[in-house]
Design a protein around this motif. Structure first.
Motif, PDB file in Angstrom:
ATOM      1  N   PHE A 287       0.826  -1.210   0.000  1.00  0.00           N
ATOM      2  CA  PHE A 287       0.000   0.000   0.000  1.00  0.00           C
ATOM      3  C   PHE A 287       0.863   1.264   0.000  1.00  0.00           C
ATOM      4  CE2 PHE A 287      -1.904   3.352   2.673  1.00  0.00           C
ATOM      5  CZ  PHE A 287      -3.036   3.657   1.931  1.00  0.00           C
ATOM      6  N   LEU A 288       1.832   1.334   0.922  1.00  0.00           N
ATOM      7  CA  LEU A 288       2.658   2.535   1.061  1.00  0.00           C
ATOM      8  C   LEU A 288       3.534   2.765  -0.172  1.00  0.00           C
ATOM      9  CD1 LEU A 288       3.768   2.193   4.806  1.00  0.00           C
ATOM     10  CD2 LEU A 288       2.052   3.761   3.871  1.00  0.00           C
ATOM     11  N   ALA A 289       4.110   1.694  -0.689  1.00  0.00           N
ATOM     12  CA  ALA A 289       4.942   1.836  -1.885  1.00  0.00           C
ATOM     13  C   ALA A 289       4.103   2.339  -3.060  1.00  0.00           C
ATOM     14  CB  ALA A 289       5.603   0.511  -2.228  1.00  0.00           C
ATOM     15  N   GLY A 290       2.875   1.846  -3.160  1.00  0.00           N
ATOM     16  CA  GLY A 290       1.985   2.286  -4.231  1.00  0.00           C
ATOM     17  C   GLY A 290       1.623   3.758  -4.126  1.00  0.00           C
ATOM     18  N   LYS A 291       1.654   4.295  -2.922  1.00  0.00           N
ATOM     19  CA  LYS A 291       1.352   5.713  -2.702  1.00  0.00           C
ATOM     20  C   LYS A 291       2.596   6.594  -2.834  1.00  0.00           C
ATOM     21  CE  LYS A 291      -3.041   5.227  -1.605  1.00  0.00           C
ATOM     22  NZ  LYS A 291      -4.125   5.843  -2.434  1.00  0.00           N
ATOM     23  N   GLY A 292       3.757   5.991  -3.083  1.00  0.00           N
ATOM     24  CA  GLY A 292       4.999   6.771  -3.162  1.00  0.00           C
ATOM     25  C   GLY A 292       5.494   7.253  -1.820  1.00  0.00           C
ATOM     26  N   TYR A 293       5.053   6.568  -0.770  1.00  0.00           N
ATOM     27  CA  TYR A 293       5.374   6.995   0.598  1.00  0.00           C
ATOM     28  C   TYR A 293       6.870   6.958   0.888  1.00  0.00           C
ATOM     29  CZ  TYR A 293       5.216   6.855   5.757  1.00  0.00           C
ATOM     30  OH  TYR A 293       5.404   7.095   7.092  1.00  0.00           O
ATOM     31  N   PHE A 294       7.566   5.955   0.378  1.00  0.00           N
ATOM     32  CA  PHE A 294       8.992   5.794   0.663  1.00  0.00           C
ATOM     33  C   PHE A 294       9.898   6.573  -0.292  1.00  0.00           C
ATOM     34  CE2 PHE A 294       7.058   1.734   2.149  1.00  0.00           C
ATOM     35  CZ  PHE A 294       7.377   1.835   3.496  1.00  0.00           C
ATOM     36  N   ASP A 295       9.333   7.078  -1.366  1.00  0.00           N
ATOM     37  CA  ASP A 295      10.149   7.724  -2.395  1.00  0.00           C
ATOM     38  C   ASP A 295      10.827   8.980  -1.854  1.00  0.00           C
ATOM     39  OD1 ASP A 295       9.037   5.720  -3.856  1.00  0.00           O
ATOM     40  OD2 ASP A 295       7.834   7.007  -5.168  1.00  0.00           O
ATOM     41  N   HIS A 296      12.126   9.098  -2.112  1.00  0.00           N
ATOM     42  CA  HIS A 296      12.967  10.245  -1.726  1.00  0.00           C
ATOM     43  C   HIS A 296      13.239  10.318  -0.222  1.00  0.00           C
ATOM     44  CE1 HIS A 296      12.262  11.468  -5.833  1.00  0.00           C
ATOM     45  NE2 HIS A 296      10.957  11.530  -5.607  1.00  0.00           N
ATOM     46  N   THR A 297      12.963   9.241   0.496  1.00  0.00           N
ATOM     47  CA  THR A 297      13.231   9.231   1.939  1.00  0.00           C
ATOM     48  C   THR A 297      14.657   8.765   2.211  1.00  0.00           C
ATOM     49  OG1 THR A 297      12.381   6.980   2.231  1.00  0.00           O
ATOM     50  CG2 THR A 297      10.820   8.799   2.496  1.00  0.00           C
ATOM     51  N   LYS A 298      15.247   9.287   3.280  1.00  0.00           N
ATOM     52  CA  LYS A 298      16.599   8.903   3.685  1.00  0.00           C
ATOM     53  C   LYS A 298      16.558   7.700   4.624  1.00  0.00           C
ATOM     54  CE  LYS A 298      18.970  13.387   3.529  1.00  0.00           C
ATOM     55  NZ  LYS A 298      19.737  14.375   4.338  1.00  0.00           N
ATOM     56  N   CYS A 299      17.566   6.842   4.500  1.00  0.00           N
ATOM     57  CA  CYS A 299      17.792   5.841   5.542  1.00  0.00           C
ATOM     58  C   CYS A 299      18.597   6.555   6.623  1.00  0.00           C
ATOM     59  CB  CYS A 299      18.539   4.639   4.975  1.00  0.00           C
ATOM     60  SG  CYS A 299      17.546   3.698   3.788  1.00  0.00           S
ATOM     61  N   HIS A 300      17.998   6.741   7.773  1.00  0.00           N
ATOM     62  CA  HIS A 300      18.498   7.721   8.747  1.00  0.00           C
ATOM     63  C   HIS A 300      19.443   7.157   9.812  1.00  0.00           C
ATOM     64  CE1 HIS A 300      14.882   5.883  10.524  1.00  0.00           C
ATOM     65  NE2 HIS A 300      15.456   6.093  11.696  1.00  0.00           N
ATOM     66  N   ARG A 301      19.564   5.830   9.901  1.00  0.00           N
ATOM     67  CA  ARG A 301      20.345   5.270  11.008  1.00  0.00           C
ATOM     68  C   ARG A 301      21.167   4.068  10.566  1.00  0.00           C
ATOM     69  NH1 ARG A 301      17.804   2.203  16.322  1.00  0.00           N
ATOM     70  NH2 ARG A 301      19.680   2.182  17.607  1.00  0.00           N
ATOM     71  N   LEU A 302      22.421   4.046  10.996  1.00  0.00           N
ATOM     72  CA  LEU A 302      23.289   2.896  10.763  1.00  0.00           C
ATOM     73  C   LEU A 302      23.958   2.539  12.079  1.00  0.00           C
ATOM     74  CD1 LEU A 302      24.651   0.998   8.609  1.00  0.00           C
ATOM     75  CD2 LEU A 302      26.551   2.631   8.618  1.00  0.00           C
ATOM     76  N   THR A 303      23.865   1.279  12.465  1.00  0.00           N
ATOM     77  CA  THR A 303      24.550   0.812  13.671  1.00  0.00           C
ATOM     78  C   THR A 303      25.713  -0.087  13.255  1.00  0.00           C
ATOM     79  OG1 THR A 303      23.107  -1.113  13.933  1.00  0.00           O
ATOM     80  CG2 THR A 303      22.441   0.916  15.032  1.00  0.00           C
TER      81      THR A 303
END
Length: 273
Positions: free
Chosen positions: A140-156
């Motif tokens: 659902f979210l991918a179809g709405k473009g929800y993740f597009d242009h978002t940063k991966c904000h954390r690396l451990t």
């Protein structure tokens, strides 16, 4: 008997000694005070020069970490080169929903999540039958473009080894407005409280059933209790991309921070096969 003249001279000597003592004490206090003032001024001057040269006192937006620059004993930090490309043109959509989307996926079918990132494509085989609510939400979210242009904000890079993504705010505080039930916590891959490399699982607040849109990708076996819904497995090519991101390190040097690599999801898609 002490004569009047002798008494007068004795009093005069005592007065003189008292005056000398007061003067000596005054000079000592003055020296201490001046020493303290000089020390303080020295710190202020050194600090001011350092702050000025780093641009902190300038009225612009090019701020730097003043404490790191002022401390003379701090060793210079080396930062690995950014292995990723510039993000695609576009901006994050501000979207929110009050409740979980209705179930539309076929739980008997195979689904793949493709994260087209600035560092390369990461393909994830989704576990639709084991985690239907989670996979349906991603579809659902991918179809709405929800993740597009978002940063991966954390690396451990210490104790656990994950890259965290899925927050449109890029702060670790964002979500779609609804929460998901915990699923697949008894997945056979989760042995000895370990999430193996290649696992994709849901992040949460530490409480039950608080998953939203944030997820993490495991690039090295990580000791974690089975509290985070595993819903996919990264392919071989995707693992190479993930390891490239991890090799660039994180920003704090403490093992938990923003990735040095510019990891942006240009486009997220879910496909059915």
């Amino acid at each position: 008997m002490v004569s009047q003249e002798q008494r007068r001279r004795q009093l005069a000597r005592e007065k003189f000694l008292r005056q000398q003592q007061r003067r000596t004490q005054a000079r000592r206090k003055s020296r201490v005070r001046n020493s303290v003032i000089a020390s303080v001024l020295g710190v202020v001057v050194i600090g001011s020069v350092a702050l000025y040269t780093t641009g902190v006192l300038k009225n612009d937006d090019k701020k730097t970490n003043a404490s790191a620059e002022v401390t003379p004993s701090a060793p210079p930090t080396s930062k690995a080169p950014d292995p990723c490309a510039k993000p695609a043109a576009g901006s994050v959509k501000k979207q929110s929903w009050k409740k979980e989307p209705a179930m539309t996926i076929d739980t008997s079918a195979k689904y793949t999540l493709t994260l087209a990132t600035t560092c390369g494509d990461i393909d994830v085989a989704l576990k639709a039958s084991a985690a239907p609510h989670t996979v349906n939400s991603f579809d659902f979210l991918a179809g709405k473009g929800y993740f597009d242009h978002t940063k991966c904000h954390r690396l451990t890079t210490r104790d656990i080894y994950v890259l965290q993504c899925g927050d449109p705010q890029g702060t670790g505080m964002g979500g779609p407005g609804y929460t998901l039930p915990d699923e697949n916590l008894k997945d056979k891959s989760l042995k000895n409280n370990t999430y193996p490399a290649g696992t994709v699982a849901m992040a949460n607040t530490g409480q039950k059933h608080t998953g939203g849109s944030q997820f993490f990708l495991v690039y090295k076996d990580s000791p974690l209790p089975p509290n985070y819904a595993p819903f996919g497995t990264i392919g071989t090519a995707g693992m190479k991309v993930l390891n490239k991101i991890a090799a660039a390190g994180e920003s704090t040097g403490n093992g938990d921070g923003a990735p040095n690599a510019t990891v942006v999801i240009n486009k997220a898609t879910v496909g059915k096969s």
